[in-house]
Design an enzyme around this catalytic site. Sequence first.
Site, short mmCIF file in Angstrom:
data_model
loop_
_atom_site.label_atom_id
_atom_site.label_comp_id
_atom_site.label_asym_id
_atom_site.label_seq_id
_atom_site.Cartn_x
_atom_site.Cartn_y
_atom_site.Cartn_z
N ASP A 68 11.38 13.43 12.28
CA ASP A 68 10.86 13.48 10.91
C ASP A 68 9.38 13.87 10.92
OD1 ASP A 68 11.06 13.37 8.17
OD2 ASP A 68 10.69 11.23 8.03
N GLY A 102 8.66 4.06 0.18
CA GLY A 102 9.46 5.27 0.17
C GLY A 102 10.84 4.97 0.71
N GLY A 103 11.87 5.41 -0.02
CA GLY A 103 13.23 5.14 0.41
C GLY A 103 13.50 3.65 0.50
N MET A 104 13.90 3.21 1.67
CA MET A 104 14.21 1.79 1.87
C MET A 104 13.01 1.01 2.40
SD MET A 104 17.96 2.07 3.67
CE MET A 104 17.26 2.99 5.04
N ILE A 110 0.82 -1.22 0.00
CA ILE A 110 0.00 0.00 0.00
C ILE A 110 0.85 1.27 0.00
CG2 ILE A 110 -2.01 -1.08 1.08
CD1 ILE A 110 -1.08 0.05 3.76
#
Length: 394
Positions: free
Chosen positions: A132, A21-23, A18
């Site tokens: 973040d 992103g990134g790793m 779903i």
Amino acid sequence: MDDSFNINIPNFTLGKEIGRGGMARVFLGEQLEPKRKVAIKIVTPQGNDPKILEDLQKEGDTVAQFSHPNIVTVFACGVIEQNYYLAMEILGGGDLKQKIESGITELEAFNIMLDMAKALEHAHKRGTLHRDIKPENILFHEDGQAVLVDFGIAKAQNTVSEFTRVGAVVGTPHYMSPERALGKEIDERSDIYALGVVLYEMLMGKKVFDGGDTFAISYAHVHEPVPDLPEEKAKYQTLLNKLLAKNPDDRFQTSTQLVAQLKKYLRRLKPVTDTTHSFAPMPELAAMKKKSSPLPFIITGVVIVLTVLAGMWFMDRQQAIEINQTTLTREQQVEMSNKLGAASGQFNMGNFDLAEELYETVLVEFDCKDEEARNRMKTLNKVKFDQIVASCDD
């Protein structure tokens, strides 16, 4: 599940992907015992670095210890087949980025801010920074309650994480505090700054600083002044300036302080119950209709005028009390009254530091226009008085 990605996690099954992103990749899944639907985030570090996997495990364990309605609930986490996984609750209300794009009210924005400030308060008191904060990491239950997610680059204060040190995930430059952009040590005030950036975006529908690259954005956070809000939102400028102060010492020093301030703003934003009074017809009016003589009419008119004038005078005298009663609960009114009484006693005994602290609490947390608290605070500490009055929503 995507056939190109296969991992066997004990007690869990993976469904469709779903998000990614990134790793990281996120899948719908199911926990077998106890049986429930979950979201499973899987992180595959570049090079399968075992130190990064170890740090992720520690950070996952930290978040799993949290128990707060505004922080995502983690059911399990671990490292398997050189991948890190984290199973968490499913949040079906979308994310804040989507809400901003569709438009949100000021009341909704401040409710979200309060939810997030409480989440940070819970994490910070347990020694963990998020690092973040951004709209994509603020999700919602279907009933609209905001939840902070993705502590993937969180770390305990005063500890060094290989995961964050090597720069595998460095956060989002649009929401970085000046000190973080400069590579300095950070504390909870950096999270508070990022939340201030989110507030600006909710109010204005755009990022506070934007640019063509990471350097330009970071430079703006370090050097550019906070943009002025338009006239209709200017009442939030003082709050925004404090959240986005370049120097951490000029911001809210703790999430607890921010929670108290946001509650004050919310009391003003919530709809006030209509206190208009309705009066029964005066007997003189009925009698006036039955008589043809002008004298009763004149007398009655005079009585009405005097009654209205007296009522206006009384309402002016009681206006501050009435406003406070519509914005504070009965318990808050009692607490405020107790603090005023205690402050007055301390003042009369010459304990001016304690009196100042109590009067400041009344003005900041209960009623910034209370006449007694204002007069005494002005006498005790003119500088602090001016700061409080400046932030008071007139």
